[in-house]
Every structure is written in C-alpha cells, then in structure tokens.
Design an enzyme around this catalytic site. Structure first.
Site, mmCIF file in Angstrom:
data_model
loop_
_atom_site.group_PDB
_atom_site.id
_atom_site.type_symbol
_atom_site.label_atom_id
_atom_site.label_comp_id
_atom_site.label_asym_id
_atom_site.label_seq_id
_atom_site.Cartn_x
_atom_site.Cartn_y
_atom_site.Cartn_z
ATOM 1 N N TYR A 125 7.009 -9.216 -12.775
ATOM 2 C CA TYR A 125 6.435 -8.575 -13.963
ATOM 3 C C TYR A 125 7.154 -9.026 -15.240
ATOM 4 C CZ TYR A 125 4.063 -5.466 -10.676
ATOM 5 O OH TYR A 125 3.281 -4.957 -9.671
ATOM 6 N N LYS A 173 12.324 -9.951 0.625
ATOM 7 C CA LYS A 173 11.652 -11.038 1.354
ATOM 8 C C LYS A 173 12.605 -12.228 1.324
ATOM 9 C CE LYS A 173 8.060 -12.802 3.439
ATOM 10 N NZ LYS A 173 7.356 -12.264 4.638
ATOM 11 N N ASP A 206 7.137 -7.018 4.576
ATOM 12 C CA ASP A 206 5.912 -6.886 5.393
ATOM 13 C C ASP A 206 6.156 -5.941 6.572
ATOM 14 O OD1 ASP A 206 7.570 -9.078 5.795
ATOM 15 O OD2 ASP A 206 5.977 -10.457 6.396
ATOM 16 N N ASP A 230 6.122 -1.463 -6.596
ATOM 17 C CA ASP A 230 4.793 -1.042 -7.071
ATOM 18 C C ASP A 230 3.882 -0.817 -5.856
ATOM 19 O OD1 ASP A 230 2.534 -0.571 -8.557
ATOM 20 O OD2 ASP A 230 2.432 -2.558 -9.476
HETATM 21 MG MG MG Z 1 1.204 0.769 -9.464
#
Ligand code: MG
Ligand code: NAI
Length: 338
Positions: A125, A173, A206, A230
């Site tokens: 982001y 990850k 995952d 998120d």
């Molecule tokens: Mg969100």
C-alpha cells in the site's frame, strides 16, 4: 469537560452508522464536541477540492482523536484511497482489529478471541506503482522498512503483555518474498526474544487462512504486513458474524483514528439497513483510549445485553431492526448502565 473529536461521517453507509454511533456514545454520559469534517473522497472532489483536504488533517492534528466512517475508493482508476492516505499522512502505523465471538449469534465457532495487528503505512500500500505503456508491464512495489516493521511488531507484543495475552503469531510469505516478508519474520523473531512470557510462532499466510477457517480458537494475537492484515481481518470478520460487527483502531505516536473494518457498502447505503455495531465497537476502543473506562464498560454491557437477547439485531444478522431502531435500543441499554 467535553472531548473535542474530529468526526468524519464518510460516504455510503458511513453517515448512517456514524449517526448511530454518536447517539450511543452520547448515551454514555461522556460529553463530546464534534468537529464535523463532511467533505472527503468523491464528495470533496465534486466540490472542486482534494479527496483528503488539508483541513481534515489539520482537524485531526488539532484534536488528536477522530471517529471515522468508511470512504469509497474508486476501483482500478481515480484518486488514491483517502483511508490509506490518512493512515500514511498521520503515521497511524498500527491498525488494531479485534475479532471476538459475540453471544447469541449463529456462527461456526463460539469461542474466538483474536486481535489482528496490521502494519498500516507500508508494504503493497506504499503507493509505489507504475505502468510501462510500451511493454504493457505494471509494477506495485511492496516497500517495507526495518523501523516500520519493528514498531508494529513491538506494538503487538506490548499490547499482548499489557492485556495478559498468551501468544503472538507472525504471518508472512517469507518462503517466496525472501527480502520483504523475510525481514519482517526475522525482526519478529528478534523482538519475540525479549518477551519470554509470550508464546511465539509463525505461519505462512496461505496456511494461516486455512488454519483460521478450521481452528480459529488456536490463535490469539496476529501481527503482519499491510496487505495480509487487510485480507485476514475480513476473513476474521466472517468467523464472528461478518463485517457489521468488527471494530478497528488506527494508532500512531501522536494521533488515533477509530473506524470499522468494513467499507462504504454501496449495496445497502441509504436504506437504514447497515449494522452500526462495528463502528460502535470502534467507539468503545476510543473511550478506552481516552481513559473513559466507566463509559466504555457501560457501552460494552449494552452491546452484550442486546446480542445475548438477540431480539433487536439488524438484517445482516437475521434480525428485524433498522440502523436507527438498533441504535435506539442500544442507546437505552447503555444509558441504563451509566
Ligand atoms: Mg479492508
Ligand atoms: P464493504 O465492506 O463495503 O462491503 C462488503 C459487504 O459487507 C457488502 O455486502 C456490504 O453490504 C456488507 N457490509 C459491510 N459493512 C456492513 C455493515 N456495517 N452492516 C451490514 N452489512 C455490511 O466492502 P466493499 O464492497 O469491498 O467496498 C466498498 C467500498 O468501501 C470500496 O470503495 C472500498 O474501497 C471502500 N472501503 C473503505 C474502507 C474504509 O473507509 N476504511 C474499508 C474497506 C473498503
């Protein structure tokens, strides 16, 4: 004394859930002076302004605390997310999102009690995006810093220690993203060493998704980078009753902005249908942040009563109430606890 709080109703269902939240907050007996900041996002752009006007940032810098409804972000085009910009410009690095089972709801699990700590200013982001027209190549850079990673990890451990929580899981990850996620994991291991009383483990993101859907009760505090946080927080919402009930807080060194996890829900906006519980519980976090413990307790008791009874819930939870009816019932219960 009245608290001066910046109030950003936002758009979509924002003004509806914000009005409900203000009503319930005022029922706690705490006095607020609301500094209304109505023009953000598309509303501000239509009026010839910036999506996030400087006046809104100034209001929060002045008041230190804000209560915020969701703001719509155009998909795949248009202006940069107001929500992301706000978090970056005010350096609200910690996005704290508790997911705890509520009484009286039909959910697959009954005893979930997690808190997700999402790094809120960096990662995918960061806004470092480019498009090479000639070769048809798009880039989004997931830049994270050592300082930015360390502070959210430390924030999570400090919270866990203060609240007597038992376990912290770092989600990453690092098998594929060896430099970004790899650094985050390494720093988490280093910080964890200073908290021997807290069990520490790590999960690849995952697998974490599968674990949360199968055994969510095994997890306590989760700390992770921006995008994973998120996604995992919407997943966690789905485990405890949906986006209508999950609260959040954006916390920095100097300022705090309280907002629900959900977005502007255009599919139900303007219909008096939205569940304001998520923003009301964010307001409970705000009361705790302000040190208004008795008011927070009254608000909490009111919510627990309404959910235990299960008669006055909104449509998303199978109940008969509109947003305003729910707020009226809850405000009366809260006032009775003051
Ligand atoms: Mg969100
Ligand atoms: P959303 O969270 O707005 O809605 C997802 C689904 O959950 C919809 O079916 C909606 O009706 C339902 N829902 C959400 N909140 C609810 C509530 N309080 N009561 C009952 N049902 C509720 O996510 P979506 O549709 O992906 O995003 C819509 C817009 O919101 C987008 O423009 C997005 O960028 C923005 N957004 C803004 C956020 C913020 O201001 N912090 C956070 C997330 C999304």
């Amino acid at each position: 004394m009245a608290y001066r709080i910046t109030l950003i109703p936002g758009d979509g269902i924002g003004p509806e859930v914000t009005a409900a939240t203000v009503q319930v907050l005022e029922a706690t007996g705490c006095a607020f002076h609301w500094d209304h900041q109505d023009k953000v996002g598309a509303d501000s752009v239509e009026a010839g302004g910036e999506p996030l006007p400087e006046s809104v940032l100034e209001s929060i810098r002045r008041n230190k605390t804000a209560l915020k409804g969701p703001v719509t972000t155009p998909v795949g085009k248009g202006f940069k997310s107001v929500n992301v910009q706000l978090r970056q410009k005010l350096d609200l690095f910690a996005n704290v999102r508790p997911a705890k089972s509520l009484p009286g709801l039909k959910t697959p699990f009954k005893d979930i009690d997690m808190v997700i700590f999402r790094e809120n200013t960096e990662g995918l982001y960061s806004g470092l995006e480019s498009y090479d027209e000639r070769h048809g190549i798009a880039d989004s850079i997931a830049r994270i810093s050592k300082v930015g990673s360390e502070r959210i990890i430390r924030f999570c451990f400090e919270y866990a220690k203060r609240q007597g929580r038992k376990q912290v899981t770092v989600v990453h990850k690092a098998n594929i993203l060896k430099l970004t996620s790899g650094m985050f994991l390494r720093l988490a291991r280093e910080v964890a060493a200073a908290y021997p009383g807290i069990e520490f483990n790590d999960r690849i993101v995952d697998n974490m998704c599968m674990q949360l859907v199968m055994h969510p009760q095994r997890y306590d505090c989760l700390v992770t980078t921006n995008l994973f946080g998120d996604i995992l927080s919407d997943l966690a919402a789905g485990l405890v009753g949906g986006l209508g009930v999950i609260a959040g807080a954006n916390i920095g060194e100097d300022y705090a902005v309280f907002e629900a996890v959900h977005g502007s829900a255009p599919d139900i906006a303007g219909q008096n249908k939205a569940n304001p519980t998520a923003l009301i519980r964010s307001a409970e976090m705000m009361l705790l942040h302000l040190g208004e413990f008795a008011a927070a307790e009254a608000l909490h008791a009111g919510i627990m009563e309404i959910y235990t009874e299960g008669k006055y819930l909104t449509g998303d939870l199978g109940g008969p109430c509109s947003t305003t009816e729910f707020a009226d019932h809850l405000a009366a219960r809260v006032a009775a606890h003051v």
